[in-house]
Design an enzyme around this catalytic site. Structure first.
Site, PDB file in Angstrom:
ATOM      1  N   ASP A 128       0.879  -1.167   0.000  1.00  0.00           N
ATOM      2  CA  ASP A 128       0.000   0.000   0.000  1.00  0.00           C
ATOM      3  C   ASP A 128       0.919   1.219   0.000  1.00  0.00           C
ATOM      4  O   ASP A 128       1.291   1.728   1.066  1.00  0.00           O
ATOM      5  CB  ASP A 128      -0.912  -0.013   1.225  1.00  0.00           C
ATOM      6  CG  ASP A 128      -1.863   1.169   1.248  1.00  0.00           C
ATOM      7  OD1 ASP A 128      -2.210   1.682   0.162  1.00  0.00           O
ATOM      8  OD2 ASP A 128      -2.256   1.600   2.356  1.00  0.00           O
ATOM      9  N   GLU A 162      -1.670  -1.488  -4.492  1.00  0.00           N
ATOM     10  CA  GLU A 162      -2.920  -0.789  -4.735  1.00  0.00           C
ATOM     11  C   GLU A 162      -2.654   0.359  -5.695  1.00  0.00           C
ATOM     12  O   GLU A 162      -1.666   1.080  -5.551  1.00  0.00           O
ATOM     13  CB  GLU A 162      -3.483  -0.265  -3.406  1.00  0.00           C
ATOM     14  CG  GLU A 162      -4.911   0.170  -3.497  1.00  0.00           C
ATOM     15  CD  GLU A 162      -5.520   0.390  -2.126  1.00  0.00           C
ATOM     16  OE1 GLU A 162      -6.307  -0.461  -1.702  1.00  0.00           O
ATOM     17  OE2 GLU A 162      -5.199   1.411  -1.501  1.00  0.00           O
ATOM     18  N   ASP A 170      -2.264   0.828   7.358  1.00  0.00           N
ATOM     19  CA  ASP A 170      -1.522   0.693   6.100  1.00  0.00           C
ATOM     20  C   ASP A 170      -1.107  -0.759   5.868  1.00  0.00           C
ATOM     21  O   ASP A 170      -1.187  -1.275   4.750  1.00  0.00           O
ATOM     22  CB  ASP A 170      -0.287   1.599   6.099  1.00  0.00           C
ATOM     23  CG  ASP A 170      -0.648   3.071   6.188  1.00  0.00           C
ATOM     24  OD1 ASP A 170      -1.481   3.514   5.377  1.00  0.00           O
ATOM     25  OD2 ASP A 170      -0.127   3.767   7.071  1.00  0.00           O
TER      26      ASP A 170
END
Length: 182
Positions: free
Chosen positions: A18, A78, A150
């Site tokens: 991420d 992502e 996260d």
């Protein structure tokens, strides 16, 4: 003697990312058949008192160390969504580049998934709240102690990638590699 497909019995190690400039979440899982096993999770942080170039080096080095330590066979990150602030969007893009470059230069396939696809894969709804994602990550990987949101998001990305492997074990890989012109 029963025949088992190698794609369903082989263990595959996946790293989910991420990306962020301040904190890049990461999560490592093993996939064996339709079983997901939590390996580790955490964050790589950059020092906001440093220059942007130094911060990018911190992120790149941190992810490179994770790649060396955990030796994933595939990595997923992502995708970026558009921010209202163009400067923030640019800095996030730089951070993503530094983060994705580490596994790509190591020859590891890197996939990218939209946030809605990750949420749909993990929660079942593409517009799920972060708390719903965290709860489902905890349910899917009950032995995981999440470092922070996260890291939970990064594990969700790894879970998304794993579900694609489970449902399509022979799918061709989408690979993004960095290309340099000297």
């Amino acid at each position: 003697m029963a025949f088992e497909s190698p794609t369903l019995t082989d263990k595959k190690r996946l790293l989910g990312l991420d990306p962020g400039l301040r904190r890049t979440g990461w999560g490592v899982i093993d996939v064996k058949g339709n079983h997901l096993i939590h390996v580790a999770n955490g964050v790589v942080c950059s020092n906001s008192g440093k220059t942007i170039a130094e911060r990018l080096v911190q992120l790149h080095s941190g992810i490179l160390n994770l790649v060396k330590q955990f030796q994933p066979q595939e990595v997923a990150a992502e995708e970026t969504f558009v921010n209202k602030n163009p400067e923030s969007t640019l800095k996030l893009g730089l951070a993503r580049g530094a983060v994705l470059l580490a596994p790509a230069l190591s020859g590891i396939p890197v996939s990218e998934y939209a946030p809605n696809k990750v949420k749909k894969a993990v929660v079942g709804a593409g517009h799920a709240a972060k708390t719903q994602v965290q709860v489902m990550v905890g349910n899917i990987l009950p032995k995981a102690v999440l470092a922070n949101e996260d890291a939970a998001d990064a594990l969700a990305v790894a879970i998304c990638l794993s579900l694609i492997h489970i449902s399509e074990p022979t799918r061709p890989l989408y690979i993004s590699y960095a290309v340099f012109c000297l």
